[in-house]
Design an enzyme around this catalytic site. Structure first.
Site, PDB file in Angstrom:
ATOM      1  N   HIS A  61       0.838  -1.199   0.000  1.00 21.13           N
ATOM      2  CA  HIS A  61       0.000   0.000   0.000  1.00 21.13           C
ATOM      3  C   HIS A  61       0.883   1.264   0.000  1.00 21.13           C
ATOM      4  O   HIS A  61       0.749   2.139  -0.860  1.00 21.13           O
ATOM      5  CB  HIS A  61      -0.903  -0.026   1.228  1.00 21.13           C
ATOM      6  N   GLU A  62       1.781   1.326   0.962  1.00 23.73           N
ATOM      7  CA  GLU A  62       2.625   2.522   1.063  1.00 23.73           C
ATOM      8  C   GLU A  62       3.546   2.645  -0.150  1.00 23.73           C
ATOM      9  O   GLU A  62       3.853   3.753  -0.600  1.00 23.73           O
ATOM     10  CB  GLU A  62       3.427   2.526   2.369  1.00 23.73           C
ATOM     11  N   HIS A  97       1.794   4.476  -2.804  1.00 19.82           N
ATOM     12  CA  HIS A  97       1.928   5.923  -2.586  1.00 19.82           C
ATOM     13  C   HIS A  97       3.326   6.380  -3.018  1.00 19.82           C
ATOM     14  O   HIS A  97       3.501   7.422  -3.647  1.00 19.82           O
ATOM     15  CB  HIS A  97       1.762   6.257  -1.102  1.00 19.82           C
ATOM     16  N   GLU A 140      -4.541   7.825  -2.982  1.00 19.00           N
ATOM     17  CA  GLU A 140      -5.023   6.551  -2.464  1.00 19.00           C
ATOM     18  C   GLU A 140      -5.340   5.576  -3.595  1.00 19.00           C
ATOM     19  O   GLU A 140      -5.235   4.362  -3.426  1.00 19.00           O
ATOM     20  CB  GLU A 140      -6.254   6.812  -1.585  1.00 19.00           C
TER      21      GLU A 140
HETATM   22 ZN    ZN Z   1      -2.945   5.199   1.882  1.00 24.52          ZN
END
Ligand code: ZN
Length: 511
Positions: free
Chosen positions: A276-277, A280, A306
């Site tokens: 997830h990170e 980003h 996101e």
């Molecule tokens: Zn996030």
């Protein structure tokens, strides 16, 4: 004194002056981000008070620069130049976006900005203590102060319909609370019955495979390998550290920091928060370098940010193809736990649907219900319909009615998110927007490159990575989120592709 721009017209002197003023603000903001990153990773508890003062001073300084009369006059003087340039040019976009930010920021007095920064630092401290004590009461006074401060901030910014509107405008330009609520209603109507139908078919132990004991250090190494495979540049431009609540921060496209946490009894916690990170982080590393010291050199919005994290975490990281590629690699770290597992076993294990307490660990089907309840709670707080003293009970009631479960302590309940350490208006709508946007972007990327998802099985994420680089990352903050989606996909933003993706995938998984 004027330079030629790309369009061949003369660049007025004011434009150069504008660039240098904006560059100074950007540099100071990044310096504040370094302090913030340190605060959330390595700062010893004793340093918290001084750090709060330092952050408040820097943010106050940035605010003064961003609202200086000089900046206002420059922007005013550049209207003609802006109109002479193509709307999507760097020059016209820079003036347009800088003016929008100036107009929003200028409404909030600097003393109030400093007060908010101080209250946030105190809020973070109280939140960490409250988590330790597993008791919302420890955080409550700080949250009361924050709610009051944020209430005065939105009053200063002004709004017509909802006090959330100006805060949404800051993170999702062009969106309103009403637009979010309409989107949520469409999702809720589809997802609540779907989650209920799945619950009747779930054996309840689909994820036993990933709930064994996994050594923490090896989890980090394994996660790092996955993150490198999807394209996050660790070698020169990134690093990973541990924190309570994973986040990503960036000081330039060449210095992007991701963070994670490790649970030795849950393989997915660290692994998927890293993916997830990294999503980003890949976005941050792909932002236009030549615009890096301008307001265009950042993400289009929180929701678009996101969309990139949810894309790599879920649409890719929880796909069958990804696990065909990655299972043998994960097995090399954890032969004991994974040697008997097939691709289907792990695919099912990482896609278990079940009502859960913690948002960041929620599955794709129930995740948005976590968001909706937070959005509703903070709207009620800011509208004065819910006192902070009633927040814990209101939280628990919503958990019960949306997901049918109750947190055993506040740690798994109202204290789980770091967002409210800055007060209500935590930008939660961005997460749901991210899910929806991710599916729409992925659909368009697949249409542009047939067979794209099949290539995951051989570890080839290049076509998807490059499509996002060109259509999303390279634009920086030139477009509003809905504009960006429409430009990238050729269609207006809708929940359609997301709902189709969820129905397809989970229809198959749960029959
Ligand atoms: Zn996030």
């Amino acid at each position: 004194m004027s330079k030629e721009d790309a369009g061949g017209s003369r660049q007025p002197e004011g434009y150069g002056k504008l660039q240098s003023l904006l560059a100074e603000s950007c540099d100071l903001e990044k310096a504040a981000s370094v302090l913030g990153w340190d605060q959330r990773t390595y700062l010893p508890p004793g340093g918290a008070v001084a750090r709060g003062e330092q952050l408040a001073a820097l943010r106050g300084l940035v605010h003064r620069k961003k609202t200086s009369p000089e900046l206002g006059q420059l922007l005013e003087g550049l209207r003609g130049y802006e109109e002479s340039m193509p709307r999507d040019s760097d020059e016209a976009s820079l003036i347009r976006v800088a003016r929008r930010e100036y107009e929003l920021a200028a409404r909030v007095p600097v003393a109030l900005v400093e007060e908010h920064a101080q209250a946030s630092a105190a809020g973070y401290r109280a939140w960490a203590d409250a988590r330790e004590a597993k008791d919302f009461a420890v955080f409550r006074p700080a949250m009361e102060r924050l709610t009051d401060v944020v209430g005065r901030v939105v009053a200063a910014m002004g709004y017509e319909e909802s006090p959330l509107d100006p805060l949404i405008e800051l993170s999702e330009p062009g969106l309103t609370a009403a637009r979010c609520e309409a989107l949520f209603a469409e999702l809720r109507a589809a997802l609540v019955p779907l989650a209920a139908a799945i619950a009747t078919k779930s054996p309840g132990d689909e994820d036993a495979l990933v709930r064994q004991r996994f050594d923490g250090r090896k989890q980090l190494d394994c996660g790092r390998e996955a993150v490198r495979a999807i394209g996050f540049d660790f070698e020169r431009r990134g690093r990973v550290d541990l924190t309570i609540h994973p986040f990503t921060t960036s000081f330039s496209p060449d210095d992007v920091r991701i963070t994670t946490r490790v649970d030795e009894n849950d393989f997915g916690n660290c692994f998927f928060s890293l993916l997830h990170e990294a999503g980003h982080g890949i976005y941050e590393q792909g932002l236009p370098a030549h615009l890096r010291r301008t307001p265009l050199g950042r993400a289009a919005s929180s929701g678009i940010h996101e969309s990139q994290s949810r894309l790599w975490e879920n649409i890719v990281g929880r796909s069958r193809g990804f696990w065909e590629f990655f299972l043998p690699r994960a097995r090399a770290y954890f032969p004991e736990q994974l040697s008997g597992a097939s691709v289907d076993d792990i695919y099912r294990a990482v896609n278990r649907v079940t009502p859960s307490l913690i948002r960041t660990e929620a599955d794709e089907v129930t995740y948005n219900l976590h968001i909706m309840m937070r959005f509703e709670l903070e709207k009620s707080l800011l509208e004065g319909k819910l006192p902070v003293s009633g927040l814990r009970d209101a939280w628990n009631e919503k958990m019960q009615s949306y997901l049918g479960i109750l947190p055993p302590t506040d740690l798994e309940g109202v204290l789980q998110d770091v967002h409210w350490t800055r007060g209500p208006g935590g930008g939660f709508q961005g997460y749901t927007l991210g899910n929806v946007v991710a599916a729409q972007l992925f659909e368009a990327a697949c249409a542009a490159s047939p067979g794209l998802p099949d290539r995951f099985a051989s570890g080839d994420f290049g076509p998807l990575f490059r499509w996002m680089r060109e259509r999303v990352h390279a634009c920086g903050a030139k477009h509003r989120p809905e504009e960006l989606v429409e430009k990238a996909t050729g269609k207006p933003l809708t929940a359609g592709p997301y709902l189709a993706y969820i129905r397809e995938k989970y229809g198959r998984l749960y029959g």
